[in-house]
Enzyme design. Structure first.
Site, mmCIF file in Angstrom:
data_model
loop_
_atom_site.group_PDB
_atom_site.id
_atom_site.type_symbol
_atom_site.label_atom_id
_atom_site.label_comp_id
_atom_site.label_asym_id
_atom_site.label_seq_id
_atom_site.Cartn_x
_atom_site.Cartn_y
_atom_site.Cartn_z
ATOM 1 N N SER A 57 96.824 100.115 143.934
ATOM 2 C CA SER A 57 97.262 99.060 144.834
ATOM 3 C C SER A 57 97.145 99.509 146.299
ATOM 4 C CB SER A 57 98.692 98.628 144.468
ATOM 5 O OG SER A 57 99.000 97.385 145.046
ATOM 6 N N ASP B 172 95.724 94.172 139.817
ATOM 7 C CA ASP B 172 96.409 95.366 140.328
ATOM 8 C C ASP B 172 96.794 96.303 139.179
ATOM 9 O OD1 ASP B 172 98.654 97.054 141.279
ATOM 10 O OD2 ASP B 172 98.603 95.777 143.056
#
Length: 383
Positions: free
Chosen positions: A57, A216
């Site tokens: 991320s 993600d």
């Protein structure tokens, strides 16, 4: 606290260079990621040169900026990224006091939700909730194309793919649910791999790579530590793991505290579980090698010899675990509150925590091979 290393720490570079693998592992955490940039700046000042950077991320973005620039430019590029995404000016000053800072941060987070962040993401129009099933923009609230432009500006992907530094980022395959690592030893890395690692739903769209769609990596695991420990080779390694959510915290006292605590627990890394598992595997590997040693040389198979060779080449792992400690005025929106003041606070906290860690030089020294793996969370110790 002074951010200057003491004279006694001048040989940090020499201590860290004794390890075969010098890794930075960056957890996800949105706006809190400026803390990782501060950690890197402090390590850079201390002469710590990583040969592997890995992230999930926002940690993937910071990792890409580190791996995609020459050492002398990395801190400046990190600064440029964080100045860009936190560059919106909303007010001249904030009165002193936690209550005013909380109010200001909440307004900043509200603005982020409604207008996005420069160089990062912008709201979709019309709102995806109003679109029919199957429409091209019906599965995310924001458009992340500005992030692609920012990455192309700040990251030299040819440098990443040259492979002088190993680079890996984690993402989740939307269709299979499997965790996938994009690694420059097996993939040619581009901006889409970084964007995939940071495509947190439902805010951000899944990213298409080679016919598959990815979200993600934090959907599955918010730290890439396990990827590093699962490698078939096991050289000596020092790992600076930088987490943005703390598993430990206070008992909530209101609903806002409940939401924040749930987020902290959900996104905190599973470091203890991962390292305990690795320790058990290392113990079994050691016992296997010791058993093979008892076999007379003339009776050993090629597999036996390979077992001993692998064991001889293996080394201990030292994890220096730095965890961002939230400020009293921060709330559950801390990971999407991108004000310049908060960015500077997070960055400075990263510098100070790392300096405190580096002053405990004995924790940087290579442990005995018999220990397998050790973890030091020393930045919370008093000097």
């Amino acid at each position: 606290m002074s951010t200057r290393l003491s004279d006694a720490s001048c040989n940090i570079r020499e201590i860290v260079s004794a390890y075969d693998r010098r890794a930075l592992v960056f957890q996800g955490g949105g706006a809190l990621g400026a803390y990782q940039a501060g950690v890197y700046e402090a390590l850079d000042k201390a002469g710590v040169e990583p040969n592997w950077v890995s992230g999930v991320s926002i940690g993937a973005i910071n990792s890409a900026i580190v791996a995609g620039n020459h050492p002398e430019n990395r801190v400046a590029r990190l600064r440029e990224f964080w100045d860009t995404v936190s560059g919106r000016k909303l007010w001249a000053f904030t009165p002193e006091g936690d209550i005013y800072r909380t109010m200001r941060n909440q307004i900043s987070a509200w603005v982020t939700m409604n207008v996005g962040q420069p160089g990062f993401f912008k709201p979709r129009f019309p709102n995806p909730w109003l679109l029919p099933t199957g429409a091209s923009n019906a599965t995310s609230l924001y458009d992340t194309s500005p992030l692609r432009d920012t990455l192309l500006k700040l990251v030299d992907f040819d440098l990443i793919n040259k492979g002088d530094i190993r680079f890996s980022v984690g993402a989740a395959n939307v269709r299979t649910g499997n965790f996938v690592y994009f690694d420059n030893t097996t993939h040619r890395i581009g901006p889409e791999h970084i964007m995939a690692s940071g495509a947190l739903p439902p805010a951000f769209p899944a990213i298409r790579i080679d016919g598959e769609y990815y979200w993600d990596g934090g959907v599955v695991s918010n730290t890439p530590l396990q990827w590093l420990l699962d490698q078939p080779d096991h050289p000596s390694a020092i790992v600076f793991q930088v987490d943005l959510f703390s598993a430990r915290g206070e008992l909530p006292r209101d609903m806002f505290g409940v939401i924040e605590r749930q987020k902290d627990i959900g996104y905190s890394s599973r470091t203890r579980y991962t390292t305990d598992l690795f320790r058990r595997v290392q113990l079994l590997r050691t016992r296997h090698a010791e058993a093979v040693m008892r076999i007379p040389e003339q009776l050993r198979t090629d597999d036996d010899r390979q077992t001993l060779d692998d064991y001889e080449k293996s080394g201990p792992v030292n994890i220096c675990h730095l965890i961002y400690q939230e400020k009293s005025y921060e709330r559950d929106f801390k990971d999407y509150e991108f004000s310049g003041a908060s960015m500077r606070d997070h960055w400075q906290s990263g510098i100070e925590d790392t300096m405190k860690t580096l002053r405990h030089r004995k924790w940087l020294e290579m442990p005995d091979k018999s220990e397998g793996i050790v973890i030091h969370d020393v930045h919370r110790l008093s000097d």
